[in-house]
Design a protein around this motif. Sequence first.
Motif, PDB file in Angstrom:
ATOM      1  N   ALA A   1       0.894  -1.249   0.093  1.00 18.93           N
ATOM      2  CA  ALA A   1      -0.224   0.040   0.070  1.00 18.93           C
ATOM      3  C   ALA A   1       0.873   1.306  -0.013  1.00 18.93           C
ATOM      4  O   ALA A   1       0.387   2.308  -0.382  1.00 18.93           O
ATOM      5  N   HIS A   2       2.065   1.201   0.524  1.00 17.10           N
ATOM      6  CA  HIS A   2       3.086   2.332   0.395  1.00 17.10           C
ATOM      7  C   HIS A   2       3.612   2.554  -0.654  1.00 17.10           C
ATOM      8  O   HIS A   2       4.316   3.668  -0.777  1.00 17.10           O
ATOM      9  N   GLN A   3       3.492   1.708  -1.732  1.00 13.93           N
ATOM     10  CA  GLN A   3       4.166   1.819  -2.852  1.00 13.93           C
ATOM     11  C   GLN A   3       5.808   1.788  -2.812  1.00 13.93           C
ATOM     12  O   GLN A   3       6.340   2.995  -3.510  1.00 13.93           O
ATOM     13  N   TYR A   4       6.471   1.069  -2.048  1.00 14.67           N
ATOM     14  CA  TYR A   4       7.711   1.179  -1.941  1.00 14.67           C
ATOM     15  C   TYR A   4       8.306   0.620  -3.011  1.00 14.67           C
ATOM     16  O   TYR A   4       7.744  -0.114  -3.744  1.00 14.67           O
ATOM     17  N   THR A   5       9.792   0.997  -3.478  1.00 16.81           N
ATOM     18  CA  THR A   5      10.285   0.646  -4.772  1.00 16.81           C
ATOM     19  C   THR A   5      11.271  -0.209  -4.536  1.00 16.81           C
ATOM     20  O   THR A   5      12.132  -0.742  -5.257  1.00 16.81           O
ATOM     21  N   GLN A   6      11.867  -0.330  -3.168  1.00 12.49           N
ATOM     22  CA  GLN A   6      12.959  -1.183  -2.949  1.00 12.49           C
ATOM     23  C   GLN A   6      12.861  -1.912  -1.453  1.00 12.49           C
ATOM     24  O   GLN A   6      11.965  -1.379  -0.581  1.00 12.49           O
ATOM     25  N   PRO A   7      13.288  -3.138  -1.169  1.00 12.32           N
ATOM     26  CA  PRO A   7      12.758  -3.901  -0.099  1.00 12.32           C
ATOM     27  C   PRO A   7      12.829  -3.515   1.125  1.00 12.32           C
ATOM     28  O   PRO A   7      11.803  -3.308   1.886  1.00 12.32           O
ATOM     29  N   TYR A   8      13.857  -2.559   1.341  1.00 13.90           N
ATOM     30  CA  TYR A   8      14.224  -2.143   2.826  1.00 13.90           C
ATOM     31  C   TYR A   8      13.625  -0.699   3.279  1.00 13.90           C
ATOM     32  O   TYR A   8      13.978  -0.019   3.973  1.00 13.90           O
ATOM     33  N   ASP A   9      12.873  -0.120   1.938  1.00 15.11           N
ATOM     34  CA  ASP A   9      12.185   0.940   2.434  1.00 15.11           C
ATOM     35  C   ASP A   9      11.426   1.102   3.406  1.00 15.11           C
ATOM     36  O   ASP A   9      11.268   2.051   4.178  1.00 15.11           O
ATOM     37  N   VAL A  10      10.655  -0.090   3.625  1.00 11.13           N
ATOM     38  CA  VAL A  10       9.707  -0.301   4.833  1.00 11.13           C
ATOM     39  C   VAL A  10      10.291  -0.177   6.216  1.00 11.13           C
ATOM     40  O   VAL A  10       9.802   0.265   7.170  1.00 11.13           O
ATOM     41  N   VAL A  11      11.611  -0.590   6.305  1.00 12.57           N
ATOM     42  CA  VAL A  11      12.276  -0.449   7.636  1.00 12.57           C
ATOM     43  C   VAL A  11      12.683   0.872   7.790  1.00 12.57           C
ATOM     44  O   VAL A  11      12.514   1.287   9.085  1.00 12.57           O
ATOM     45  N   GLU A  12      13.435   1.587   6.798  1.00 11.51           N
ATOM     46  CA  GLU A  12      13.593   3.058   7.132  1.00 11.51           C
ATOM     47  C   GLU A  12      12.374   3.863   7.250  1.00 11.51           C
ATOM     48  O   GLU A  12      12.122   4.762   8.187  1.00 11.51           O
ATOM     49  N   HIS A  13      11.097   3.484   6.601  1.00 16.15           N
ATOM     50  CA  HIS A  13       9.912   4.243   7.003  1.00 16.15           C
ATOM     51  C   HIS A  13       9.422   4.023   8.288  1.00 16.15           C
ATOM     52  O   HIS A  13       8.991   4.881   9.001  1.00 16.15           O
ATOM     53  N   LYS A  14       9.742   2.833   8.852  1.00 19.38           N
ATOM     54  CA  LYS A  14       8.962   2.562  10.330  1.00 19.38           C
ATOM     55  C   LYS A  14       9.993   3.032  11.272  1.00 19.38           C
ATOM     56  O   LYS A  14       9.790   3.348  12.365  1.00 19.38           O
ATOM     57  N   PHE A  15      11.340   2.644  11.118  1.00 15.53           N
ATOM     58  CA  PHE A  15      12.450   2.973  11.971  1.00 15.53           C
ATOM     59  C   PHE A  15      13.587   3.837  11.926  1.00 15.53           C
ATOM     60  O   PHE A  15      14.152   4.030  12.684  1.00 15.53           O
ATOM     61  N   GLY A  16      13.499   4.465  10.753  1.00 21.49           N
ATOM     62  CA  GLY A  16      14.600   5.388  10.613  1.00 21.49           C
ATOM     63  C   GLY A  16      15.822   4.817   9.674  1.00 21.49           C
ATOM     64  O   GLY A  16      15.794   3.867   9.614  1.00 21.49           O
ATOM     65  N   PRO A  17      16.625   5.797   9.170  1.00 23.16           N
ATOM     66  CA  PRO A  17      17.577   5.339   8.105  1.00 23.16           C
ATOM     67  C   PRO A  17      18.802   4.659   8.967  1.00 23.16           C
ATOM     68  O   PRO A  17      19.484   3.633   8.089  1.00 23.16           O
ATOM     69  N   HIS A  18      19.085   4.965  10.071  1.00 29.43           N
ATOM     70  CA  HIS A  18      20.048   3.971  10.667  1.00 29.43           C
ATOM     71  C   HIS A  18      19.691   2.789  10.976  1.00 29.43           C
ATOM     72  O   HIS A  18      20.685   1.771  10.886  1.00 29.43           O
ATOM     73  N   THR A  19      18.301   2.403  11.307  1.00 28.07           N
ATOM     74  CA  THR A  19      18.135   0.980  11.419  1.00 28.07           C
ATOM     75  C   THR A  19      18.038   0.471  10.007  1.00 28.07           C
ATOM     76  O   THR A  19      18.595  -0.936  10.032  1.00 28.07           O
ATOM     77  N   ARG A  20      17.659   0.877   9.063  1.00 26.01           N
ATOM     78  CA  ARG A  20      17.681   0.428   7.712  1.00 26.01           C
ATOM     79  C   ARG A  20      19.256   0.251   7.295  1.00 26.01           C
ATOM     80  O   ARG A  20      19.378  -1.217   6.828  1.00 26.01           O
ATOM     81  N   THR A  21      20.161   0.817   7.769  1.00 28.28           N
ATOM     82  CA  THR A  21      21.459   0.555   7.379  1.00 28.28           C
ATOM     83  C   THR A  21      21.849  -0.496   8.141  1.00 28.28           C
ATOM     84  O   THR A  21      22.598  -1.751   7.445  1.00 28.28           O
ATOM     85  N   LEU A  22      21.779  -0.493   9.392  1.00 28.74           N
ATOM     86  CA  LEU A  22      21.971  -1.753  10.085  1.00 28.74           C
ATOM     87  C   LEU A  22      21.583  -3.224   9.830  1.00 28.74           C
ATOM     88  O   LEU A  22      22.072  -4.303   9.641  1.00 28.74           O
ATOM     89  N   ALA A  23      20.082  -2.978   9.466  1.00 33.02           N
ATOM     90  CA  ALA A  23      19.499  -4.216   8.935  1.00 33.02           C
ATOM     91  C   ALA A  23      20.159  -4.584   7.669  1.00 33.02           C
ATOM     92  O   ALA A  23      20.180  -5.826   7.347  1.00 33.02           O
ATOM     93  N   ALA A  24      20.468  -3.638   6.707  1.00 32.15           N
ATOM     94  CA  ALA A  24      21.322  -4.154   5.531  1.00 32.15           C
ATOM     95  C   ALA A  24      22.428  -4.548   5.761  1.00 32.15           C
ATOM     96  O   ALA A  24      22.845  -5.579   5.116  1.00 32.15           O
TER      97      ALA A  24
END
Length: 372
Positions: A85-108
């Motif tokens: 529903a959020h029309q993300y274009t990349q897989p971990y866009d959802v992580v950044e949207h929910k938890f912020g860019p630093h968490t996305r980087t750590l997850a990646a």
Amino acid sequence: AIGLRARGDQQNAEDYFTAGGGMGSAFGSVLVGLSIAATLFSGISFLAYPSVVYTHGIILFMGVALFCMPAAWLVLRWFLPRFLAHQYTQPYDVVEHKFGPHTRTLAAVMYVMMRIGWMAALIYAPSLAIMAAAGLDAAWFWPIVLTIGLTSTVYTVFGGIRSVIVTDAIQFCIIALGIALTIGFILWRIPVPIGEAVTDLNSTGHFHWLDFTIDPQAPLTFWTVSIGVTVANIGAYIADQMSLQRYLAGGNPKAALRSFTINVAGVLVVLSLLVGVGLAINAWYRTVEDPNLPTKIDDIFPYFLASQLPAGISGLLLAALIAATMSSMTSGINTLAGAITIDFRTRLGGPISPKQQLRFGRWASLVIGLAS
């Protein structure tokens, strides 16, 4: 050749890593669904499931068959509608949207580390099995690894996710056909009536699957299988970039839901066939004495392939083992290249154009493939 032909028009990194959301047709959904199923069944799974069933019976299969449903319901009814529903274009866009860019980087970072180790084992173990089945000595190890690895790398580098999805779907069919013919051969050639073989397996507990013991030393119980399968499936279908990529390749929620449903059916088909092989081989060696039968359980399936199957079926089963390895490896290469390109280079580096993203993604795929 099919992988290179299926690459499609690539203008940017989104085309390269998620097919630009252009695989939403009914046929495209079938390809994506079979691709997810093939990716999750690696060459290691191809060898491991028959070995577990040979020893412990159907308890693992029943656990997967029953307890994949809670995870499937969670993905279909809760996760996918919200993710798409959020029309993300990349897989971990959802992580950044929910938890912020630093968490996305750590997850990646964690994801890249996990997948690199996974890919190393992914090609190592099946190569040993191929050598054992074909009666090859240790000098053949690197030629086999390089042949499988470089072939997978070439069409993944040039073809991107479209090539991976199309070849995965074909490889899924090869896997299913190879295993089915093996079961058919055993049922045709086993020297006792099939009913007698089934009764014998039942007497040894191979059809027993409701073990409610809480003994922590028991290898497989109702509790360990149900908890393990549910958690593993949730992780594979909700947190793994290899699955998220394919949902995005469908381009819309309806296509993603359709693809996931096809994946569940495909997983159950292949899993049932692998369980059938494990039971059939156990029944075979209960009636056919073989003084050379390996003592190590994991070696019995490759040994049976080499010593009992006729030419043609044995070759197809080897092809199925290679297909299972390649389908997972190509997915790993493309997914890791996507994480490095999108989650690190694009987000953390300097300005980069869509064409530069595409070129960087290809170079990343090449480096990852060669390193693996």
